[in-house]
Write a protein that holds these residues in place. Structure first.
Motif, mmCIF file in Angstrom:
data_model
loop_
_atom_site.group_PDB
_atom_site.id
_atom_site.type_symbol
_atom_site.label_atom_id
_atom_site.label_comp_id
_atom_site.label_asym_id
_atom_site.label_seq_id
_atom_site.Cartn_x
_atom_site.Cartn_y
_atom_site.Cartn_z
ATOM 1 N N PHE A 68 0.841 -1.194 0.000
ATOM 2 C CA PHE A 68 0.000 0.000 0.000
ATOM 3 C C PHE A 68 0.879 1.249 0.000
ATOM 4 C CE2 PHE A 68 0.791 -0.813 4.503
ATOM 5 C CZ PHE A 68 1.091 0.444 5.004
ATOM 6 N N SER A 70 0.715 5.186 1.634
ATOM 7 C CA SER A 70 0.011 6.012 2.605
ATOM 8 C C SER A 70 -0.023 7.460 2.118
ATOM 9 C CB SER A 70 0.705 5.927 3.968
ATOM 10 O OG SER A 70 -0.013 6.660 4.935
ATOM 11 N N ALA A 102 -8.958 0.585 -0.098
ATOM 12 C CA ALA A 102 -8.336 1.483 0.880
ATOM 13 C C ALA A 102 -8.783 1.086 2.283
ATOM 14 C CB ALA A 102 -8.709 2.930 0.581
ATOM 15 N N ASP A 103 -8.179 1.718 3.288
ATOM 16 C CA ASP A 103 -8.468 1.321 4.669
ATOM 17 C C ASP A 103 -9.682 2.037 5.251
ATOM 18 O OD1 ASP A 103 -7.326 3.815 4.819
ATOM 19 O OD2 ASP A 103 -6.077 3.357 6.568
ATOM 20 N N LYS A 157 -4.498 4.782 3.642
ATOM 21 C CA LYS A 157 -3.747 3.687 3.036
ATOM 22 C C LYS A 157 -4.451 3.252 1.751
ATOM 23 C CE LYS A 157 -1.730 1.656 7.234
ATOM 24 N NZ LYS A 157 -1.656 0.424 8.071
ATOM 25 N N PHE A 159 -4.339 0.554 -1.022
ATOM 26 C CA PHE A 159 -3.780 -0.752 -1.362
ATOM 27 C C PHE A 159 -3.777 -0.978 -2.874
ATOM 28 C CE2 PHE A 159 -5.432 -1.033 2.942
ATOM 29 C CZ PHE A 159 -4.391 -1.631 3.617
#
Length: 265
Positions: A68, A70, A102-103, A157, A159
């Motif tokens: 990933f 950031s 994404a997170d 984050k 990915f």
């Protein structure tokens, strides 16, 4: 006794080392296939806007959900906050869908810009599980795509991120072969076709045209998609003329065309 003990330890360590050497390399595959898009393996830029910044790796475009990048949080005030990742296309593209892993699924914006830096589309993202998301309208003439973290509290984050100019192919299941039948002689072609253009509004326009007229339209569309040519195309309605008119033409706008179908007869 000590000699036997150390010999056994040496054999055990040797077996472990041999196991690692002979074991095949394991490639981590993404749960979702993000490939087939415009950003496959591309290195993006990280910046405080959609220009400048520095070139990053392929962490967000490598089809590997284990890696990933950031993206920094968005901080009001002086420039310098690296809250954008973007990519400049070598030539204008047509974007119809995207995937994002994404997170989180809040405070994320995607910007699609033309060659002059003007917005083609600008929208907030709500789906970040890697699902294929189709845009409400086709975005033509896209020279730059930018993903923005608009959260002032936390970094994002990313990915995987990809955009598509056509629907990615889905895996198909082989169908059993049907018994073959004797071939029938083909009907002679009239070198004409029923040409149906489906607009982004869902409206269908049907024309009875010669194949030359159909091919002329396709040549115009492909040239315009590559970035050259007029924004509209006139299709002659021929025998569908009504009233005391010398001719009637239907002008098709490039960025309103969703699909077109050719049924030759």
């Amino acid at each position: 006794m000590k000699t036997t003990f150390f010999k056994n330890i040496s054999l055990f360590i040797g077996a472990i080392v041999l196991l690692f050497v002979l074991a095949p390399n394991q490639t981590v595959k993404a749960a979702v296939d993000y490939s087939g898009g415009l950003l496959d393996g591309k290195r993006l830029y990280n910046s405080g806007g959609f220009t400048g910044g520095y070139l990053i790796g392929t962490e967000a475009t490598d089809n590997n959900e284990e890696t990933f990048f950031s993206v920094d949080k968005s901080t009001p005030g002086p420039t310098g906050t690296l809250d954008h990742i973007y990519y400049d296309f070598e030539s204008p593209q047509t974007v119809i869908s995207y995937r994002l892993k994404a997170d989180r699924n809040t405070n994320i914006v995607i910007e699609l810009l033309d060659s002059k830096g003007q917005y083609v589309r600008y929208f907030t993202v709500s789906t970040t599980d890697g699902s294929l998301v189709t845009l409400p309208e086709i975005a033509s003439g896209v020279s730059k795509i930018s993903l923005v973290n608009t959260n002032a509290s936390a970094p994002l984050k990313v990915f995987e991120f990809n955009a598509y100019t056509s629907e990615p192919e889905q895996p198909t299941t082989p169908e059993p072969e049907e018994p073959t039948t004797p071939e029938q002689p083909e009907e002679p072609s009239t070198n004409r076709a029923i040409f149906v253009v489906t607009m982004t509004t869902g409206l269908e326009k049907e024309f009875d045209l010669s194949m030359k007229e159909v091919n002329d339209f396709i040549d115009w569309y492909e040239a315009k998609q590559a970035g050259s040519g007029k924004a509209s195309y006139a299709i002659d309605k021929h025998d569908n003329n009504k009233g005391p008119f010398k001719s009637r033409k239907d002008y098709i706008l490039f960025d309103r065309v969703l699909t077109f179908e050719v049924s030759e007869y």
